[in-house]
Design a protein around this motif. Structure first.
Motif, PDB file in Angstrom:
ATOM      1  N   ARG A   1       0.849  -1.130  12.919  1.00 49.52           N
ATOM      2  CA  ARG A   1       0.421  -2.706  12.125  1.00 49.52           C
ATOM      3  C   ARG A   1       0.075  -2.363  11.075  1.00 49.52           C
ATOM      4  NH1 ARG A   1      -3.445  -6.488  14.461  1.00 49.52           N
ATOM      5  NH2 ARG A   1      -3.140  -7.496  13.120  1.00 49.52           N
ATOM      6  N   PRO A   2       0.316  -2.700   9.636  1.00 49.90           N
ATOM      7  CA  PRO A   2      -0.820  -2.427   8.478  1.00 49.90           C
ATOM      8  C   PRO A   2      -1.886  -2.282   8.548  1.00 49.90           C
ATOM      9  CG  PRO A   2       0.968  -4.184   7.677  1.00 49.90           C
ATOM     10  CD  PRO A   2       0.874  -4.287   9.267  1.00 49.90           C
ATOM     11  N   PHE A   3      -2.637  -1.591   8.095  1.00 46.44           N
ATOM     12  CA  PHE A   3      -3.756  -1.558   6.718  1.00 46.44           C
ATOM     13  C   PHE A   3      -4.698  -2.714   8.376  1.00 46.44           C
ATOM     14  CE2 PHE A   3      -1.956  -1.903   2.715  1.00 46.44           C
ATOM     15  CZ  PHE A   3      -3.068  -0.797   1.923  1.00 46.44           C
ATOM     16  N   VAL A   4      -5.033  -1.782   9.737  1.00 43.64           N
ATOM     17  CA  VAL A   4      -6.148  -2.305  10.733  1.00 43.64           C
ATOM     18  C   VAL A   4      -6.709  -1.140  10.389  1.00 43.64           C
ATOM     19  CG1 VAL A   4      -4.235  -3.785  11.728  1.00 43.64           C
ATOM     20  CG2 VAL A   4      -4.463  -0.811  12.261  1.00 43.64           C
TER      21      VAL A   4
ATOM     22  N   TYR B   1      -6.741  -1.231  -7.953  1.00 40.00           N
ATOM     23  CA  TYR B   1      -6.892   0.571  -7.094  1.00 40.00           C
ATOM     24  C   TYR B   1      -6.382   0.113  -5.374  1.00 40.00           C
ATOM     25  CZ  TYR B   1      -9.248   2.186 -10.347  1.00 40.00           C
ATOM     26  OH  TYR B   1     -10.247   3.294 -11.718  1.00 40.00           O
ATOM     27  N   HIS B   2      -6.438   1.116  -5.014  1.00 40.92           N
ATOM     28  CA  HIS B   2      -6.233   0.785  -3.379  1.00 40.92           C
ATOM     29  C   HIS B   2      -7.462   1.117  -2.089  1.00 40.92           C
ATOM     30  CE1 HIS B   2      -5.200   1.956   1.091  1.00 40.92           C
ATOM     31  NE2 HIS B   2      -3.920   2.751   0.718  1.00 40.92           N
ATOM     32  N   PRO B   3      -7.522  -0.166  -1.494  1.00 47.43           N
ATOM     33  CA  PRO B   3      -8.940  -0.508  -0.950  1.00 47.43           C
ATOM     34  C   PRO B   3      -9.942   0.796  -0.191  1.00 47.43           C
ATOM     35  CG  PRO B   3      -7.320  -2.103  -0.186  1.00 47.43           C
ATOM     36  CD  PRO B   3      -6.919  -1.058  -0.930  1.00 47.43           C
TER      37      PRO B   3
ATOM     38  N   HIS C   1      -5.076   4.781  12.868  1.00 46.94           N
ATOM     39  CA  HIS C   1      -5.309   3.569  13.399  1.00 46.94           C
ATOM     40  C   HIS C   1      -3.487   2.988  13.092  1.00 46.94           C
ATOM     41  CE1 HIS C   1      -9.108   3.638  13.541  1.00 46.94           C
ATOM     42  NE2 HIS C   1      -9.732   4.343  12.414  1.00 46.94           N
ATOM     43  N   GLU C   2      -2.722   2.789  11.941  1.00 48.62           N
ATOM     44  CA  GLU C   2      -2.189   1.900  11.959  1.00 48.62           C
ATOM     45  C   GLU C   2      -0.594   2.554  12.859  1.00 48.62           C
ATOM     46  OE1 GLU C   2      -3.504   3.396   9.524  1.00 48.62           O
ATOM     47  OE2 GLU C   2      -5.000   1.213   8.879  1.00 48.62           O
ATOM     48  N   ASP C   3      -0.681   3.615  12.313  1.00 49.50           N
ATOM     49  CA  ASP C   3       0.122   4.530  14.258  1.00 49.50           C
ATOM     50  C   ASP C   3      -0.077   4.057  15.144  1.00 49.50           C
ATOM     51  OD1 ASP C   3       2.805   6.606  14.516  1.00 49.50           O
ATOM     52  OD2 ASP C   3       1.101   7.108  15.214  1.00 49.50           O
TER      53      ASP C   3
ATOM     54  N   GLY D   1       0.539  -1.556   0.077  1.00 47.06           N
ATOM     55  CA  GLY D   1       0.571   0.232  -0.678  1.00 47.06           C
ATOM     56  C   GLY D   1       1.012   1.253   0.014  1.00 47.06           C
ATOM     57  N   GLU D   2       0.329   2.446   0.557  1.00 49.49           N
ATOM     58  CA  GLU D   2       0.989   3.524   0.630  1.00 49.49           C
ATOM     59  C   GLU D   2       1.563   3.825   1.200  1.00 49.49           C
ATOM     60  OE1 GLU D   2      -2.093   6.205  -1.289  1.00 49.49           O
ATOM     61  OE2 GLU D   2      -1.287   8.495  -0.192  1.00 49.49           O
ATOM     62  N   ALA D   3       1.614   4.494   2.776  1.00 50.24           N
ATOM     63  CA  ALA D   3       1.882   4.832   3.876  1.00 50.24           C
ATOM     64  C   ALA D   3       0.725   4.397   5.141  1.00 50.24           C
ATOM     65  CB  ALA D   3       1.819   5.678   3.939  1.00 50.24           C
ATOM     66  N   PRO D   4       0.682   4.282   6.226  1.00 51.11           N
ATOM     67  CA  PRO D   4       0.518   3.880   7.552  1.00 51.11           C
ATOM     68  C   PRO D   4      -0.144   4.912   7.947  1.00 51.11           C
ATOM     69  CG  PRO D   4       2.925   4.010   8.238  1.00 51.11           C
ATOM     70  CD  PRO D   4       2.196   4.035   6.581  1.00 51.11           C
TER      71      PRO D   4
ATOM     72  N   THR E   1       2.411  -4.698   3.633  1.00 52.85           N
ATOM     73  CA  THR E   1       3.294  -3.490   4.003  1.00 52.85           C
ATOM     74  C   THR E   1       3.066  -1.808   2.997  1.00 52.85           C
ATOM     75  OG1 THR E   1       5.478  -3.052   4.706  1.00 52.85           O
ATOM     76  CG2 THR E   1       5.411  -4.331   1.858  1.00 52.85           C
ATOM     77  N   ASN E   2       4.084  -1.203   3.468  1.00 53.62           N
ATOM     78  CA  ASN E   2       3.678  -0.084   2.323  1.00 53.62           C
ATOM     79  C   ASN E   2       4.585   0.501   1.784  1.00 53.62           C
ATOM     80  OD1 ASN E   2       1.063   1.205   3.279  1.00 53.62           O
ATOM     81  ND2 ASN E   2       0.854   0.693   5.077  1.00 53.62           N
ATOM     82  N   ILE E   3       4.666   1.583   1.047  1.00 53.75           N
ATOM     83  CA  ILE E   3       6.178   1.466   0.753  1.00 53.75           C
ATOM     84  C   ILE E   3       6.845   2.913   1.900  1.00 53.75           C
ATOM     85  CG2 ILE E   3       5.849   1.850  -2.141  1.00 53.75           C
ATOM     86  CD1 ILE E   3       4.920   4.304  -1.994  1.00 53.75           C
TER      87      ILE E   3
HETATM   88  N1  URA Z   1      -3.729   2.521   3.676  1.00 55.20           N
HETATM   89  C1  URA Z   1      -2.158   2.413   3.361  1.00 55.20           C
HETATM   90  O1  URA Z   1      -1.927   2.008   1.913  1.00 55.20           O
HETATM   91  N2  URA Z   1      -1.794   1.723   4.147  1.00 55.20           N
HETATM   92  C2  URA Z   1      -2.076   1.551   5.336  1.00 55.20           C
HETATM   93  O2  URA Z   1      -1.569   0.414   6.088  1.00 55.20           O
HETATM   94  C3  URA Z   1      -3.474   1.514   5.787  1.00 55.20           C
HETATM   95  C4  URA Z   1      -3.637   2.505   5.106  1.00 55.20           C
END
Ligand code: URA
Length: 200
Positions: free
Chosen positions: A53-56, A153-155, A47-49, A41-44, A80-82
């Motif tokens: 954890r990624p994508f929570v 696409y991004h969720p 919630h992730e911060d 994905g892109e970045a936390p 993960t994220n870039i």
């Molecule tokens: N969006 C992202 O791209 N990454 C995450 O971890 C959460 C939301």
């Protein structure tokens, strides 16, 4: 300690970007060290911060649902994220943050050696499909050095835009067939892998 855990500790110590000063937690990524598929994905976000954890957050809950469509749980893939630190106020990551963080993603790919890399959203797509447009290449793949690169696409985009839901779900549903088909081709014709950018 596993190589990924060790790398995660190194990432958490990184102070190369200004945003490192403001983070609660770095978010290196999580999942199986031997995952066949890696989602990037892109970045936390917030919630992730908070959790490291990624994508929570909401986008992550939707990603879990997308994975369930193909009978996968997040523990079976790597997510993960870039960029491994939340950009201030959830702004878009800066080019310098993306380039500073690139080495961590490269090391993760080196350790996991996934068969398939799925980019989620524009920023991640740009790293592997430079100059392309997501509306044109989502749901298509490119194969290089025995790794399949697949753009989605991004969720979060699908959460905000109902019309994208069908598209992202259809793209997710192509993954098992694509992975299986490419494995067959790899085994059957090892020297003739010329499978560039076509739609399933
Ligand atoms: N969006 C992202 O791209 N990454 C995450 O971890 C959460 C939301």
């Amino acid at each position: 300690m596993s190589a990924l855990t060790e790398l995660g500790k190194e990432i958490a110590l990184c102070q190369q970007c200004e945003i490192a000063k403001q983070r609660t937690n770095a978010v290196p990524g999580e999942g199986a060290e031997d995952a066949e598929i890696m989602f990037i994905g892109e970045a936390p976000g917030w919630h992730e911060d908070q959790q490291g954890r990624p994508f929570v957050g909401p986008a992550g809950q939707y990603l879990d649902k997308l994975l369930a469509l193909i009978n996968l749980k997040r523990q079976q893939v790597y997510i993960t994220n870039i960029v491994k630190t939340r950009p201030t106020g959830n702004r878009d990551p800066l080019p310098v943050e993306i380039s500073n963080c690139r080495k961590w993603l490269e090391k993760q790919i080196e350790i996991i050696r996934p068969k398939m890399i799925v980019t989620l959203g524009r920023y991640s797509m740009e790293m592997f499909f430079p100059g392309k447009s997501i509306s044109k290449i989502h749901g298509t793949f490119q194969k290089q050095d025995n790794v399949i690169y697949y753009a989605m696409y991004h969720p979060a985009a699908a959460l905000h835009q109902q019309s994208l839901r069908q598209t992202i779900e259809a793209d997710m549903l192509k993954i098992p067939q694509l992975l299986a088909q490419t494995k067959e081709i790899t085994e059957a014709e090892p020297e003739t892998q010329q499978l560039n950018m076509f739609e399933l």
